[in-house]
Design an enzyme around this catalytic site. Structure first.
Site, PDB file in Angstrom:
ATOM      1  N   TYR A  39     -22.879 -16.808  -1.057  1.00 18.77           N
ATOM      2  CA  TYR A  39     -23.284 -15.903  -0.977  1.00 18.77           C
ATOM      3  C   TYR A  39     -21.995 -15.731   0.113  1.00 18.77           C
ATOM      4  CZ  TYR A  39     -25.324 -15.078   2.934  1.00 18.77           C
ATOM      5  OH  TYR A  39     -26.757 -14.398   4.653  1.00 18.77           O
ATOM      6  N   SER A  40     -22.133 -14.621   0.970  1.00 18.42           N
ATOM      7  CA  SER A  40     -21.015 -14.160   1.568  1.00 18.42           C
ATOM      8  C   SER A  40     -19.642 -13.795   0.479  1.00 18.42           C
ATOM      9  CB  SER A  40     -20.384 -15.202   2.653  1.00 18.42           C
ATOM     10  OG  SER A  40     -19.419 -14.340   3.684  1.00 18.42           O
ATOM     11  N   ALA A  41     -18.851 -14.934   0.765  1.00 19.98           N
ATOM     12  CA  ALA A  41     -17.433 -15.000  -0.029  1.00 19.98           C
ATOM     13  C   ALA A  41     -18.328 -14.842  -1.963  1.00 19.98           C
ATOM     14  CB  ALA A  41     -16.043 -15.221   0.603  1.00 19.98           C
ATOM     15  N   SER A  74     -20.613 -14.518  -2.924  1.00 22.62           N
ATOM     16  CA  SER A  74     -21.194 -12.971  -3.853  1.00 22.62           C
ATOM     17  C   SER A  74     -19.775 -12.217  -3.887  1.00 22.62           C
ATOM     18  CB  SER A  74     -21.973 -12.367  -2.390  1.00 22.62           C
ATOM     19  OG  SER A  74     -22.546 -11.169  -2.756  1.00 22.62           O
TER      20      SER A  74
END
Length: 534
Positions: free
Chosen positions: A205-207, A209
Site C-alpha cells: 500500500y502507498s510506498a 505499492s
C-alpha cells in the site's frame, strides 16, 4: 498483541526450531498463528550500513528443539522521522519479517502466500502496523502473509556516484534490495510454514505499492528460473517517474555532508567512515533540515534499470507480464490528496511548492508539472491554499495520473486481460478511529476493506458489503483463481460507491492522466527521451 494467545512451536527443518503464538478468541478458539521478527538477513549495521543486505548463511539456525528461537514480538523499527518532526525507531537491524499463518488443515500444495510491503513514503512506517487476526479467522482468505521490515529514508536510499566509484561496499537502493531478499527468503523458506512457494503474490500500500512495482519490474528482468512473483497488488500508488539519476543524487549527498559538517573535499572512503560512525538520530535530524529531504530510489542500472518506464511505453513490460501470466490489481481512493498533503507540506507559495516537489522528483519534471498545473503561477480553482495544491498534485503523480499511464500502455500492448482496476468511494466506520471524518475516502481508508478491518472491526452490516465488493475477489486473486470483476474492458474501473453499490464504469480521469503522462514523457521523466534508443 500477546493477549489471548498460547505458544506455537514449529519445526523449520534445517533452519531449526522456532516458537510463535497462536492467537485466541475470547472463547479460546484459535484465530491464526503468528511469528514476529524472524530474521531474513544479517544485520546491516556498523560497516554494513549502506551495503547490500546479506543472506543468512546456510549454517544459520533459528533455534534448537530444546531452546527454540522465540519470535513473539515484532520487526525492528528502522530509525525514522514522524509527522511531528521527531526521530523514532532505534533498530537499524530491521531485516526481519512478521509471518501470519492460518489455522486449520492446509491445502495439498500449501497455503497461498502474500509478501506484503508496508508504506510510509519510503521514509517511515513499520511491518508491525498490520493486524491480520480478523481477516484470517473470519474470512475465506486463508493465506500466509509475510511482512518484512526494510531500511527506510537515508538508511535505505542514500546514493552517491563518488561512493559507488570509490567504495565497493556502498550500494544505492538498499531498501529495495532488502525487500528483494525478503521475497527470496519467503520463496526458499515458506514451505516450512505450510506455504506454497510456487504461489507467491507481492503487494503493498502507498510506498509499499510503489515498492511492489519496482519488485515486479526487477522480477520481470531475471531469468524465468529465478522469478518468484505470480501476481501483484498495487494499492494506492503507481510506478512513479523514472527515478533520479545516480549523478543527480550527488547534490543531495553533498547537502547531507554539509549539514553534518563533513568536509566535501575528503576522500570518499573517509566520508563513508564518518557517516558510518555517526548515530542514527544525528543523521536523521540533519536530513530533516535539508532542501532535498526525501530519500528515494535512484536509477542505478542495477536494481532500477535505465529506461525502466520506457519499457512500459514500448511494450517490453507488457510482453514479459503476458509471457509469465502475471496478473495485477491496482487502483485508488476517491480523495487521496488529504493524507498526501500532510507529509512535509510546503509553505503557502508557488515557489515553496516547486521546492517541495524538487525533494522528490527531477527538476525538469517539476518545472514541466508546475507549468502545466499553474501556468500563471496562481492558485487554481478548487485549492484553498498551496498546501492543498501540493496534496492534490502529489496524489496525481504518485497515484492517479501515472497509474493511468501505466495501465493504458499495458492494455495497448496486449496485457489488458491481466489488469483489474478499482476505485474506492466508500469507507467503513472503523476508519473514524484513524482518519478525520471530513476527509472522506482518503488515502489508507480502504485498508479496512482489503484487510477486513485490520485491528479494528467492521460492523455486521458492513461485512457482507466488503465481501461482495472486493474481499471475495481478493481471495480468488491470491489463490490464482478467476475473478468476478464485472468490467467489460480493462480500462473500466470497478467502483465501490458511497452508497455501497458496485458499479463498473468508464474512467472519467483517463484523458487527464494520459495528458500528464505524455508531458512527463516529453521531458524524459518516464524513462528515456521520446526518441532515445534503449
Amino acid at each position: 498483541m500477546k493477549k489471548g494467545s498460547t505458544p506455537y512451536p514449529l519445526d523449520l527443518s534445517f533452519r531449526g526450531f522456532i516458537e510463535g503464538l497462536t492467537f485466541l478468541s475470547a472463547t479460546s478458539t484459535p484465530l491464526c498463528h503468528y511469528f514476529g521478527g524472524i530474521p531474513y538477513g544479517l544485520p546491516p549495521v556498523g560497516p554494513f550500513r549502506w551495503q547490500k543486505p546479506r543472506s543468512l548463511p546456510k549454517c544459520y539456525r533459528y533455534g534448537t528443539r530444546a531452546n527454540p528461537g522465540r519470535f513473539t514480538g515484532g520487526v525492528g523499527v528502522c530509525p525514522q522521522p514522524n509527522p511531528e518532526g521527531d526521530v523514532v525507531g532505534d533498530e537499524e537491524d530491521c531485516l526481519q519479517c512478521n509471518v501470519w499463518v492460518p489455522v486449520g488443515e492446509r491445502p495439498m500444495r500449501g497455503w497461498p502466500v502474500l509478501v506484503w510491503i508496508h508504506g510510509g513514503f519510503l521514509q517511515f512506517g513499520s511491518a508491525n502496523e498490520d493486524d491480520l487476526r480478523n481477516m484470517l479467522s473470519e474470512t475465506e482468505c486463508k493465506v500466509i502473509v509475510v511482512v518484512p521490515g526494510y531500511r527506510l529514508n537515508l538508511f535505505g536510499f542514500l546514493a552517491s556516484p563518488e561512493m559507488h566509484s570509490e567504495e565497493k561496499g556502498f550500494e544505492a537502493n538498499v531498501g529495495f534490495w532488502d525487500q528483494r531478499l525478503a521475497l527470496e527468503w519467503a520463496w526458499q523458506n515458506i514451505s516450512y510454514f505450510g506455504g506454497d512457494a510456487s504461489n507467491i503474490t507481492i503487494g503493498g500500500y502507498s510506498a509499499g505499492s510503489h515498492s511492489t512495482f519496482h519488485q515486479l519490474a526487477y522480477d520481470l528482468g531475471v531469468p524465468d528460473e529465478k522469478s518468484i512473483v505470480k501476481r501483484a497488488l498495487m494499492l494506492s500508488n503507481g510506478p512513479g517517474m523514472q527515478p533520479k539519476s545516480l549523478d543527480s543524487a550527488q547534490t543531495q549527498f553533498e547537502e547531507l555532508l554539509s549539514k553534518l559538517d563533513i568536509p566535501l573535499d575528503l576522500p570518499a572512503s573517509e566520508k563513508l567512515v564518518k557517516l558510518r560512525g555517526m548515530d542514527a538520530k544525528t543523521l536523521l535530524e540533519a536530513s530533516m533540515h535539508m532542501k532535498y529531504h526525501q530519500f528515494r530510489a535512484v536509477t542505478d542500472g542495477s536494481f532500477v534499470r535505465r529506461g525502466l518506464l520506457n519499457e512500459i511505453d514500448n511494450g517490453v513490460f507488457a510482453k514479459r507480464m503476458v509471457r509469465r501470466g502475471i496478473k495485477l490489481i491496482m487502483g485508488e481512493c476517491e480523495a487521496e490528496h488529504f493524507v498526501y498533503g500532510q507529509w512535509r507540506p510546503p509553505q503557502n507559495s508557488f515557489d515553496s511548492l516547486l521546492t517541495r516537489l524538487e525533494a522528490d522528483y527531477p527538476l525538469t519534471a517539476c518545472e514541466a508539472l508546475m507549468k502545466y498545473y499553474y501556468p500563471d503561477q496562481k492558485l487554481p480553482a478548487g485549492c484553498k491554499d498551496w498546501q492543498d495544491a501540493f496534496g492534490r498534485i502529489y496524489a496525481d503523480i504518485q497515484i492517479h495520473h501515472l497509474e493511468r499511464g501505466m495501465v493504458n500502455a499495458l492494455v495497448h500492448h496486449g496485457a489488458g486481460d491481466l489488469i483489474y482496476r478499482y476505485r474506492m468511494e466508500w469507507r467503513a466506520k472503523c476508519c473514524d478511529n484513524m482518519w478525520f471524518k471530513g476527509w472522506g475516502v482518503t488515502h489508507g481508508t480502504d485498508m479496512a476493506i482489503w484487510f477486513w478491518g485490520g485491528e479494528h472491526r467492521l460492523t455486521a452490516k458492513e461485512k457482507p458489503l466488503v465481501k461482495r465488493a472486493f474481499h471475495s475477489n481478493l481471495t480468488k486473486f491470491l489463490k490464482g483463481e478467476e475473478l468476478d470483476w464485472g468490467t467489460e474492458h480493462p480500462l473500466q474501473i470497478r467502483t465501490l460507491k458511497s452508497t455501497g453499490t458496485i458499479v463498473c464504469e468508464e474512467d472519467s480521469r483517463l484523458e487527464e492522466g494520459l495528458k500528464v503522462w505524455e508531458i512527463l514523457k516529453s521531458v524524459g521523466s518516464t524513462g528515456l527521451p521520446r526518441n532515445a534508443k534503449l
